[in-house]
Enzyme design. Structure first.
Site, short mmCIF file in Angstrom:
data_model
loop_
_atom_site.label_atom_id
_atom_site.label_comp_id
_atom_site.label_asym_id
_atom_site.label_seq_id
_atom_site.Cartn_x
_atom_site.Cartn_y
_atom_site.Cartn_z
N CYS A 56 29.04 -12.13 15.63
CA CYS A 56 27.84 -11.74 16.39
C CYS A 56 27.13 -12.99 16.91
O CYS A 56 26.81 -13.89 16.15
CB CYS A 56 26.90 -10.95 15.49
SG CYS A 56 25.28 -10.70 16.21
N CYS A 59 23.53 -13.35 15.12
CA CYS A 59 23.34 -13.56 13.67
C CYS A 59 22.99 -15.03 13.38
O CYS A 59 23.40 -15.93 14.12
CB CYS A 59 24.61 -13.17 12.92
SG CYS A 59 24.70 -11.42 12.48
N HIS A 119 21.96 -8.09 10.56
CA HIS A 119 22.74 -7.48 11.64
C HIS A 119 22.76 -5.95 11.58
O HIS A 119 22.91 -5.29 12.60
CB HIS A 119 24.17 -8.03 11.54
CG HIS A 119 25.08 -7.60 12.63
ND1 HIS A 119 25.14 -8.25 13.85
CD2 HIS A 119 25.98 -6.58 12.71
CE1 HIS A 119 26.04 -7.65 14.61
NE2 HIS A 119 26.57 -6.64 13.95
N ASN A 159 16.80 -2.64 24.75
CA ASN A 159 17.88 -1.70 25.06
C ASN A 159 18.60 -1.48 23.75
O ASN A 159 19.00 -2.44 23.11
CB ASN A 159 18.92 -2.32 25.99
CG ASN A 159 18.47 -2.35 27.41
OD1 ASN A 159 17.71 -1.50 27.85
ND2 ASN A 159 18.95 -3.34 28.14
N SER A 167 24.54 -4.92 24.63
CA SER A 167 25.82 -5.59 24.39
C SER A 167 26.09 -5.81 22.91
O SER A 167 27.19 -6.21 22.55
CB SER A 167 25.81 -6.93 25.11
OG SER A 167 24.71 -7.71 24.66
N HIS A 170 23.11 -5.92 16.92
CA HIS A 170 22.13 -6.73 16.18
C HIS A 170 20.72 -6.40 16.70
O HIS A 170 20.50 -6.37 17.91
CB HIS A 170 22.44 -8.22 16.37
CG HIS A 170 21.70 -9.09 15.41
ND1 HIS A 170 22.31 -9.75 14.38
CD2 HIS A 170 20.38 -9.37 15.30
CE1 HIS A 170 21.40 -10.42 13.69
NE2 HIS A 170 20.22 -10.19 14.24
N HIS A 172 17.59 -6.52 18.40
CA HIS A 172 17.01 -7.51 19.30
C HIS A 172 16.43 -6.83 20.54
O HIS A 172 16.76 -5.70 20.85
CB HIS A 172 18.08 -8.51 19.76
CG HIS A 172 19.09 -7.93 20.70
ND1 HIS A 172 20.10 -7.09 20.28
CD2 HIS A 172 19.24 -8.02 22.05
CE1 HIS A 172 20.83 -6.71 21.32
NE2 HIS A 172 20.32 -7.25 22.41
N GLN A 174 14.51 -8.00 24.62
CA GLN A 174 14.49 -9.04 25.64
C GLN A 174 13.09 -9.16 26.26
O GLN A 174 12.29 -8.22 26.18
CB GLN A 174 15.48 -8.71 26.76
CG GLN A 174 16.93 -8.67 26.32
CD GLN A 174 17.84 -8.66 27.54
OE1 GLN A 174 17.65 -9.43 28.48
NE2 GLN A 174 18.82 -7.79 27.54
N GLU A 188 2.36 2.00 38.38
CA GLU A 188 1.41 2.46 37.36
C GLU A 188 0.05 1.77 37.50
O GLU A 188 -0.99 2.39 37.25
CB GLU A 188 1.98 2.20 35.96
CG GLU A 188 3.22 3.03 35.67
CD GLU A 188 3.62 2.97 34.20
OE1 GLU A 188 2.97 2.23 33.42
OE2 GLU A 188 4.59 3.66 33.83
N HIS A 287 4.16 -1.71 28.81
CA HIS A 287 3.45 -2.02 30.04
C HIS A 287 2.07 -2.54 29.65
O HIS A 287 1.30 -1.83 28.99
CB HIS A 287 3.35 -0.79 30.94
CG HIS A 287 4.65 -0.50 31.65
ND1 HIS A 287 5.01 0.74 32.09
CD2 HIS A 287 5.65 -1.34 32.00
CE1 HIS A 287 6.20 0.66 32.69
NE2 HIS A 287 6.61 -0.59 32.63
N HIS A 304 6.86 2.91 26.80
CA HIS A 304 7.68 4.07 27.16
C HIS A 304 8.97 3.99 26.36
O HIS A 304 9.56 2.91 26.25
CB HIS A 304 8.07 4.02 28.64
CG HIS A 304 6.94 4.11 29.60
ND1 HIS A 304 6.31 5.30 29.90
CD2 HIS A 304 6.32 3.16 30.35
CE1 HIS A 304 5.37 5.07 30.81
NE2 HIS A 304 5.35 3.78 31.08
N LYS A 317 21.99 12.93 29.14
CA LYS A 317 21.48 13.19 30.48
C LYS A 317 21.95 12.07 31.41
O LYS A 317 21.83 10.89 31.09
CB LYS A 317 19.95 13.17 30.41
CG LYS A 317 19.29 13.35 31.75
CD LYS A 317 17.78 13.24 31.59
CE LYS A 317 17.10 13.39 32.94
NZ LYS A 317 17.23 14.75 33.48
#
Ligand code: H2U
Ligand code: ZN
Length: 355
Positions: A56, A59, A119, A159, A167, A170, A172, A174, A188, A287, A304, A317
Protein backbone atom coordinates in the site's frame (compact mmCIF):
# COMPACT_ATOMS: atom_id res chain seq x y z
CA UNK A 1 -52.13 18.94 -9.26
CA UNK A 2 -54.92 16.42 -9.78
CA UNK A 3 -55.38 13.32 -11.90
CA UNK A 4 -59.09 13.03 -12.76
CA UNK A 5 -60.43 13.16 -9.21
CA UNK A 6 -57.37 11.59 -7.53
CA UNK A 7 -55.49 13.88 -5.18
CA UNK A 8 -51.79 14.25 -5.66
CA UNK A 9 -49.81 12.07 -3.25
CA UNK A 10 -46.03 12.53 -3.17
CA UNK A 11 -45.60 8.91 -2.03
CA UNK A 12 -47.40 7.64 -5.13
CA UNK A 13 -47.21 10.16 -7.92
CA UNK A 14 -44.30 11.38 -10.00
CA UNK A 15 -43.23 14.89 -9.12
CA UNK A 16 -40.33 17.30 -9.20
CA UNK A 17 -38.53 18.68 -6.17
CA UNK A 18 -36.34 21.76 -6.14
CA UNK A 19 -32.86 21.71 -4.68
CA UNK A 20 -32.68 25.25 -3.23
CA UNK A 21 -28.89 24.96 -2.89
CA UNK A 22 -28.31 24.47 -6.61
CA UNK A 23 -31.70 25.70 -7.90
CA UNK A 24 -31.96 22.50 -9.93
CA UNK A 25 -34.89 20.10 -10.05
CA UNK A 26 -34.91 16.38 -9.35
CA UNK A 27 -37.63 14.08 -10.73
CA UNK A 28 -39.07 11.72 -8.07
CA UNK A 29 -40.89 8.61 -9.35
CA UNK A 30 -42.07 6.80 -6.20
CA UNK A 31 -44.53 4.59 -8.09
CA UNK A 32 -41.55 2.77 -9.62
CA UNK A 33 -40.41 1.65 -6.20
CA UNK A 34 -43.65 0.22 -4.87
CA UNK A 35 -42.04 -3.15 -4.31
CA UNK A 36 -38.50 -1.93 -3.74
CA UNK A 37 -37.19 -4.49 -1.27
CA UNK A 38 -38.68 -7.72 -2.67
CA UNK A 39 -35.55 -8.92 -4.35
CA UNK A 40 -32.83 -10.73 -2.51
CA UNK A 41 -30.56 -8.28 -0.75
CA UNK A 42 -27.10 -9.51 -1.58
CA UNK A 43 -24.16 -8.65 0.56
CA UNK A 44 -20.65 -8.73 -0.77
CA UNK A 45 -18.40 -9.75 2.05
CA UNK A 46 -15.07 -8.14 1.23
CA UNK A 47 -11.94 -9.93 2.38
CA UNK A 48 -10.83 -8.58 5.75
CA UNK A 49 -7.93 -6.23 5.24
CA UNK A 50 -4.65 -6.42 7.17
CA UNK A 51 -3.71 -3.49 9.44
CA UNK A 52 -0.55 -3.10 7.41
CA UNK A 53 -0.18 -3.85 3.69
CA UNK A 54 3.41 -3.87 2.40
CA UNK A 55 2.11 -2.99 -1.10
CA UNK A 56 0.00 0.00 0.00
CA UNK A 57 1.43 3.40 -0.97
CA UNK A 58 -0.36 5.02 1.98
CA UNK A 59 0.75 2.72 4.80
CA UNK A 60 3.44 4.05 7.18
CA UNK A 61 7.03 3.45 6.09
CA UNK A 62 6.08 2.44 2.52
CA UNK A 63 7.39 3.88 -0.74
CA UNK A 64 5.11 6.04 -2.85
CA UNK A 65 5.37 6.74 -6.55
CA UNK A 66 8.61 8.51 -7.38
CA UNK A 67 11.19 9.03 -4.68
CA UNK A 68 8.94 9.66 -1.68
CA UNK A 69 8.60 7.32 1.29
CA UNK A 70 5.97 7.73 4.00
CA UNK A 71 7.32 8.26 7.52
CA UNK A 72 6.35 5.82 10.27
CA UNK A 73 3.38 8.05 11.07
CA UNK A 74 1.10 7.27 14.01
CA UNK A 75 -1.88 9.58 13.63
CA UNK A 76 -3.03 11.68 10.66
CA UNK A 77 -0.52 12.11 7.84
CA UNK A 78 -0.72 14.65 4.99
CA UNK A 79 1.44 14.86 1.85
CA UNK A 80 1.37 16.69 -1.48
CA UNK A 81 -0.31 14.50 -4.08
CA UNK A 82 2.38 12.95 -6.30
CA UNK A 83 -0.04 13.11 -9.25
CA UNK A 84 -1.64 16.47 -8.45
CA UNK A 85 -4.41 17.65 -10.76
CA UNK A 86 -3.51 21.25 -9.94
CA UNK A 87 -0.02 22.71 -9.83
CA UNK A 88 1.14 25.86 -8.01
CA UNK A 89 3.32 27.30 -10.77
CA UNK A 90 0.95 27.34 -13.74
CA UNK A 91 1.61 30.44 -15.90
CA UNK A 92 -1.38 32.81 -15.83
CA UNK A 93 -3.35 33.11 -19.06
CA UNK A 94 -6.92 33.65 -20.25
CA UNK A 95 -8.22 33.26 -23.75
CA UNK A 96 -11.61 33.88 -25.29
CA UNK A 97 -12.22 33.39 -28.97
CA UNK A 98 -15.71 34.37 -30.12
CA UNK A 99 -17.14 33.38 -26.73
CA UNK A 100 -16.95 29.80 -28.00
CA UNK A 101 -13.43 28.83 -27.11
CA UNK A 102 -12.90 30.13 -23.60
CA UNK A 103 -10.07 28.94 -21.35
CA UNK A 104 -8.19 30.14 -18.29
CA UNK A 105 -5.09 28.78 -16.63
CA UNK A 106 -5.70 27.29 -13.20
CA UNK A 107 -3.24 27.01 -10.34
CA UNK A 108 -3.59 25.09 -7.14
CA UNK A 109 -2.35 22.43 -4.77
CA UNK A 110 -3.53 18.89 -4.11
CA UNK A 111 -2.89 16.94 -0.93
CA UNK A 112 -3.66 13.47 0.35
CA UNK A 113 -4.78 13.05 3.98
CA UNK A 114 -4.24 9.62 5.54
CA UNK A 115 -6.84 9.33 8.29
CA UNK A 116 -5.09 6.53 10.17
CA UNK A 117 -1.95 4.41 9.94
CA UNK A 118 -4.20 1.32 10.14
CA UNK A 119 -4.84 0.07 6.59
CA UNK A 120 -7.91 -1.94 7.61
CA UNK A 121 -9.98 0.90 9.10
CA UNK A 122 -12.69 3.21 7.75
CA UNK A 123 -14.30 6.34 9.20
CA UNK A 124 -17.10 4.04 10.35
CA UNK A 125 -14.77 1.85 12.38
CA UNK A 126 -12.13 4.33 13.54
CA UNK A 127 -12.56 5.59 17.10
CA UNK A 128 -14.34 8.97 16.97
CA UNK A 129 -11.44 10.43 18.97
CA UNK A 130 -9.08 9.53 16.09
CA UNK A 131 -11.48 11.07 13.55
CA UNK A 132 -11.49 14.22 15.68
CA UNK A 133 -7.78 14.57 14.84
CA UNK A 134 -8.76 14.28 11.14
CA UNK A 135 -11.26 17.12 11.64
CA UNK A 136 -8.51 19.20 13.31
CA UNK A 137 -6.22 18.49 10.35
CA UNK A 138 -8.93 19.50 7.87
CA UNK A 139 -9.25 22.81 9.76
CA UNK A 140 -5.46 23.29 9.69
CA UNK A 141 -5.23 22.48 5.98
CA UNK A 142 -8.09 24.85 5.13
CA UNK A 143 -6.33 27.62 7.08
CA UNK A 144 -2.87 26.89 5.66
CA UNK A 145 -3.94 26.51 2.03
CA UNK A 146 -6.60 29.21 2.18
CA UNK A 147 -4.12 31.79 3.50
CA UNK A 148 -2.10 31.61 0.27
CA UNK A 149 -2.68 34.30 -2.34
CA UNK A 150 -2.92 31.63 -4.98
CA UNK A 151 -5.77 29.73 -3.32
CA UNK A 152 -9.37 30.93 -3.36
CA UNK A 153 -11.17 27.66 -2.62
CA UNK A 154 -10.30 24.55 -0.60
CA UNK A 155 -12.25 21.39 -1.47
CA UNK A 156 -11.90 18.65 1.15
CA UNK A 157 -13.34 15.27 0.13
CA UNK A 158 -13.19 11.51 0.47
CA UNK A 159 -13.79 8.95 -2.26
CA UNK A 160 -14.49 5.61 -0.73
CA UNK A 161 -14.71 2.31 -2.60
CA UNK A 162 -13.56 1.19 -6.03
CA UNK A 163 -17.02 2.02 -7.38
CA UNK A 164 -16.27 5.68 -6.67
CA UNK A 165 -12.88 5.54 -8.36
CA UNK A 166 -10.97 5.25 -5.11
CA UNK A 167 -7.62 3.70 -5.85
CA UNK A 168 -6.84 2.30 -2.42
CA UNK A 169 -8.84 1.06 0.61
CA UNK A 170 -6.42 2.67 3.08
CA UNK A 171 -8.50 5.29 4.96
CA UNK A 172 -7.72 8.57 3.27
CA UNK A 173 -9.19 11.65 1.68
CA UNK A 174 -8.00 14.38 -0.61
CA UNK A 175 -7.83 18.16 -0.71
CA UNK A 176 -7.86 20.09 -3.96
CA UNK A 177 -7.14 23.78 -3.34
CA UNK A 178 -7.75 25.94 -6.37
CA UNK A 179 -7.51 29.42 -7.75
CA UNK A 180 -11.15 29.46 -8.86
CA UNK A 181 -14.33 28.41 -7.10
CA UNK A 182 -15.52 25.11 -8.63
CA UNK A 183 -19.00 24.68 -10.17
CA UNK A 184 -20.87 23.01 -7.29
CA UNK A 185 -19.84 25.41 -4.50
CA UNK A 186 -20.30 28.34 -6.91
CA UNK A 187 -23.95 27.34 -7.52
CA UNK A 188 -24.57 26.87 -3.80
CA UNK A 189 -22.92 30.17 -2.85
CA UNK A 190 -25.12 32.06 -5.33
CA UNK A 191 -28.28 30.31 -4.11
CA UNK A 192 -27.48 30.91 -0.42
CA UNK A 193 -26.72 34.58 -1.10
CA UNK A 194 -29.95 34.92 -3.09
CA UNK A 195 -31.99 33.32 -0.31
CA UNK A 196 -30.37 35.62 2.26
CA UNK A 197 -31.17 38.68 0.14
CA UNK A 198 -34.79 37.62 -0.20
CA UNK A 199 -35.45 36.43 3.34
CA UNK A 200 -32.83 38.03 5.56
CA UNK A 201 -32.00 34.61 7.02
CA UNK A 202 -29.63 31.74 6.19
CA UNK A 203 -31.03 29.07 3.87
CA UNK A 204 -29.45 26.14 5.72
CA UNK A 205 -30.18 27.53 9.22
CA UNK A 206 -33.84 27.71 8.18
CA UNK A 207 -33.67 24.29 6.47
CA UNK A 208 -32.09 22.39 9.36
CA UNK A 209 -34.47 23.96 11.89
CA UNK A 210 -37.47 23.00 9.74
CA UNK A 211 -36.22 19.44 9.15
CA UNK A 212 -35.66 18.98 12.89
CA UNK A 213 -39.29 20.02 13.45
CA UNK A 214 -40.59 17.66 10.77
CA UNK A 215 -38.34 14.73 11.68
CA UNK A 216 -39.16 12.48 8.72
CA UNK A 217 -35.89 12.99 6.85
CA UNK A 218 -33.56 13.02 9.87
CA UNK A 219 -31.16 10.05 9.99
CA UNK A 220 -29.42 10.93 13.25
CA UNK A 221 -28.45 14.01 15.22
CA UNK A 222 -26.47 15.16 18.23
CA UNK A 223 -26.42 18.45 20.09
CA UNK A 224 -24.64 20.36 17.33
CA UNK A 225 -25.21 18.44 14.06
CA UNK A 226 -27.94 16.72 12.07
CA UNK A 227 -27.61 14.16 9.26
CA UNK A 228 -30.56 14.44 6.87
CA UNK A 229 -31.64 12.81 3.60
CA UNK A 230 -32.40 16.11 1.92
CA UNK A 231 -35.86 16.73 0.46
CA UNK A 232 -34.16 17.07 -2.95
CA UNK A 233 -31.74 14.09 -2.69
CA UNK A 234 -30.64 12.61 -6.02
CA UNK A 235 -28.70 9.57 -4.81
CA UNK A 236 -30.85 6.93 -3.09
CA UNK A 237 -29.19 7.32 0.31
CA UNK A 238 -27.67 10.75 -0.15
CA UNK A 239 -27.31 12.79 3.04
CA UNK A 240 -26.40 16.30 4.03
CA UNK A 241 -24.59 16.78 7.34
CA UNK A 242 -25.17 20.19 8.89
CA UNK A 243 -24.19 22.11 11.99
CA UNK A 244 -27.36 23.37 13.66
CA UNK A 245 -25.78 26.77 14.33
CA UNK A 246 -24.53 29.13 11.66
CA UNK A 247 -20.87 28.31 10.98
CA UNK A 248 -18.99 29.08 7.76
CA UNK A 249 -15.96 26.82 8.03
CA UNK A 250 -14.64 23.83 9.98
CA UNK A 251 -12.09 26.05 11.71
CA UNK A 252 -14.92 27.98 13.40
CA UNK A 253 -16.17 24.86 15.17
CA UNK A 254 -15.31 24.69 18.87
CA UNK A 255 -13.28 21.74 20.17
CA UNK A 256 -16.51 20.22 21.46
CA UNK A 257 -18.22 20.64 18.09
CA UNK A 258 -15.30 19.00 16.28
CA UNK A 259 -15.73 16.02 18.57
CA UNK A 260 -19.43 15.94 17.78
CA UNK A 261 -18.70 16.16 14.05
CA UNK A 262 -16.37 13.16 14.33
CA UNK A 263 -19.01 11.26 16.29
CA UNK A 264 -21.87 11.92 13.89
CA UNK A 265 -19.68 10.99 10.90
CA UNK A 266 -18.95 7.66 12.59
CA UNK A 267 -22.63 7.08 13.36
CA UNK A 268 -23.73 7.98 9.84
CA UNK A 269 -21.09 5.89 8.04
CA UNK A 270 -21.79 2.95 10.39
CA UNK A 271 -25.44 3.09 9.34
CA UNK A 272 -24.31 3.19 5.72
CA UNK A 273 -22.14 0.08 6.17
CA UNK A 274 -24.93 -1.72 8.02
CA UNK A 275 -27.47 -0.98 5.26
CA UNK A 276 -26.16 -3.68 2.91
CA UNK A 277 -23.50 -5.14 5.22
CA UNK A 278 -20.79 -3.86 3.00
CA UNK A 279 -18.07 -1.24 3.11
CA UNK A 280 -20.50 1.34 1.72
CA UNK A 281 -19.01 3.39 -1.15
CA UNK A 282 -19.54 7.12 -1.38
CA UNK A 283 -18.01 10.44 -2.29
CA UNK A 284 -18.30 12.93 0.53
CA UNK A 285 -16.95 16.41 0.97
CA UNK A 286 -17.35 19.70 2.79
CA UNK A 287 -18.62 22.95 1.42
CA UNK A 288 -17.29 25.89 3.36
CA UNK A 289 -16.38 29.53 2.76
CA UNK A 290 -14.09 30.26 -0.19
CA UNK A 291 -10.77 31.76 0.86
CA UNK A 292 -10.69 34.66 -1.61
CA UNK A 293 -11.11 37.32 1.09
CA UNK A 294 -14.82 37.99 0.48
CA UNK A 295 -17.14 37.61 3.46
CA UNK A 296 -19.72 34.94 2.41
CA UNK A 297 -21.84 35.57 5.52
CA UNK A 298 -24.80 33.65 4.07
CA UNK A 299 -22.75 30.46 3.57
CA UNK A 300 -23.44 27.63 6.03
CA UNK A 301 -20.83 24.85 6.44
CA UNK A 302 -22.08 21.40 5.43
CA UNK A 303 -20.97 18.05 4.08
CA UNK A 304 -22.63 16.08 1.29
CA UNK A 305 -22.49 12.29 1.16
CA UNK A 306 -23.23 10.89 -2.31
CA UNK A 307 -23.45 7.08 -2.20
CA UNK A 308 -24.34 5.23 -5.42
CA UNK A 309 -25.80 2.02 -3.94
CA UNK A 310 -29.50 1.50 -4.55
CA UNK A 311 -30.88 -1.84 -3.50
CA UNK A 312 -27.97 -4.01 -2.45
CA UNK A 313 -24.21 -4.06 -2.38
CA UNK A 314 -24.23 -4.85 -6.08
CA UNK A 315 -27.13 -2.82 -7.45
CA UNK A 316 -26.16 0.77 -7.91
CA UNK A 317 -27.52 3.95 -9.36
CA UNK A 318 -26.00 5.09 -12.64
CA UNK A 319 -26.56 8.49 -14.11
CA UNK A 320 -27.62 7.44 -17.59
CA UNK A 321 -30.30 8.16 -20.19
CA UNK A 322 -32.77 10.77 -18.98
CA UNK A 323 -30.47 11.72 -16.11
CA UNK A 324 -27.60 12.59 -18.42
CA UNK A 325 -29.76 14.22 -21.05
CA UNK A 326 -32.61 15.62 -18.99
CA UNK A 327 -31.91 15.83 -15.28
CA UNK A 328 -31.56 13.73 -12.13
CA UNK A 329 -34.26 11.26 -11.10
CA UNK A 330 -34.89 8.94 -8.16
CA UNK A 331 -37.35 6.16 -7.37
CA UNK A 332 -37.52 5.64 -3.61
CA UNK A 333 -38.55 8.79 -1.80
CA UNK A 334 -36.05 10.63 0.41
CA UNK A 335 -38.48 10.02 3.30
CA UNK A 336 -38.37 6.23 2.89
CA UNK A 337 -34.57 6.28 2.48
CA UNK A 338 -34.27 8.32 5.70
CA UNK A 339 -36.56 5.88 7.53
CA UNK A 340 -34.43 2.92 6.42
CA UNK A 341 -31.20 4.60 7.55
CA UNK A 342 -32.79 5.76 10.80
CA UNK A 343 -33.95 2.25 11.68
CA UNK A 344 -30.45 0.76 11.36
CA UNK A 345 -28.19 -0.03 14.28
CA UNK A 346 -25.22 2.17 15.13
CA UNK A 347 -23.22 -0.90 16.12
CA UNK A 348 -21.08 -1.73 13.09
CA UNK A 349 -21.88 -5.15 11.63
CA UNK A 350 -18.21 -6.12 11.63
CA UNK A 351 -17.67 -5.21 15.28
CA UNK A 352 -18.45 -7.98 17.73
CA UNK A 353 -20.29 -6.33 20.65
CA UNK A 354 -18.92 -9.04 22.96
CA UNK A 355 -15.27 -8.53 22.08
P1 H2U B 1 -7.99 8.15 -4.45
O1 H2U B 1 -7.89 6.80 -3.86
O2 H2U B 1 -9.23 8.90 -4.01
O3 H2U B 1 -7.77 8.13 -5.92
O4 H2U B 1 -6.76 9.01 -3.81
C1 H2U B 1 -5.46 8.57 -3.84
C2 H2U B 1 -4.59 9.69 -4.31
O5 H2U B 1 -3.24 9.35 -4.02
C3 H2U B 1 -4.64 9.93 -5.82
O6 H2U B 1 -5.09 11.25 -6.05
C4 H2U B 1 -2.40 9.85 -5.01
C5 H2U B 1 -3.22 9.74 -6.29
O7 H2U B 1 -2.83 10.74 -7.19
N1 H2U B 1 -1.15 9.09 -5.00
C6 H2U B 1 0.02 9.72 -4.62
O8 H2U B 1 0.03 10.92 -4.37
N2 H2U B 1 1.18 8.99 -4.54
C7 H2U B 1 1.28 7.66 -4.84
O9 H2U B 1 2.32 7.09 -4.69
C8 H2U B 1 0.09 6.95 -5.35
C9 H2U B 1 -1.20 7.70 -5.36
ZN1 ZN C 1 -2.32 1.08 3.67
Amino acid sequence: MTQSGVNFNPNEHPHRRLNPLTREWVLVSPHRAKRPWQGQVESVAGAALPSYDPDCYLCPGNARAGAATNPAYEGVYVFDNDFAALLPDTPADVSNELGLFVAASESGLCRVVCFSPDHSLTLSRMPATATERVVDEWARQYADLGARDLINHVQIFENRGEMMGCSNPHPHGQIWASESIPNEPAKEIAAQAGYFDENGTCLLCDYVAEELKRGERIVCENFSFAAIVPFWAVYPFETILLPKRHVGAIGELSAGERGELAQIMKRLTTRYDNLFETSFPYSMGFHQRPTDGNSYDSLHLHAHFYPPLLRSATIRKFLVGFELLGGPQRDITPESAAARLRDLSEMHYLIDPNS
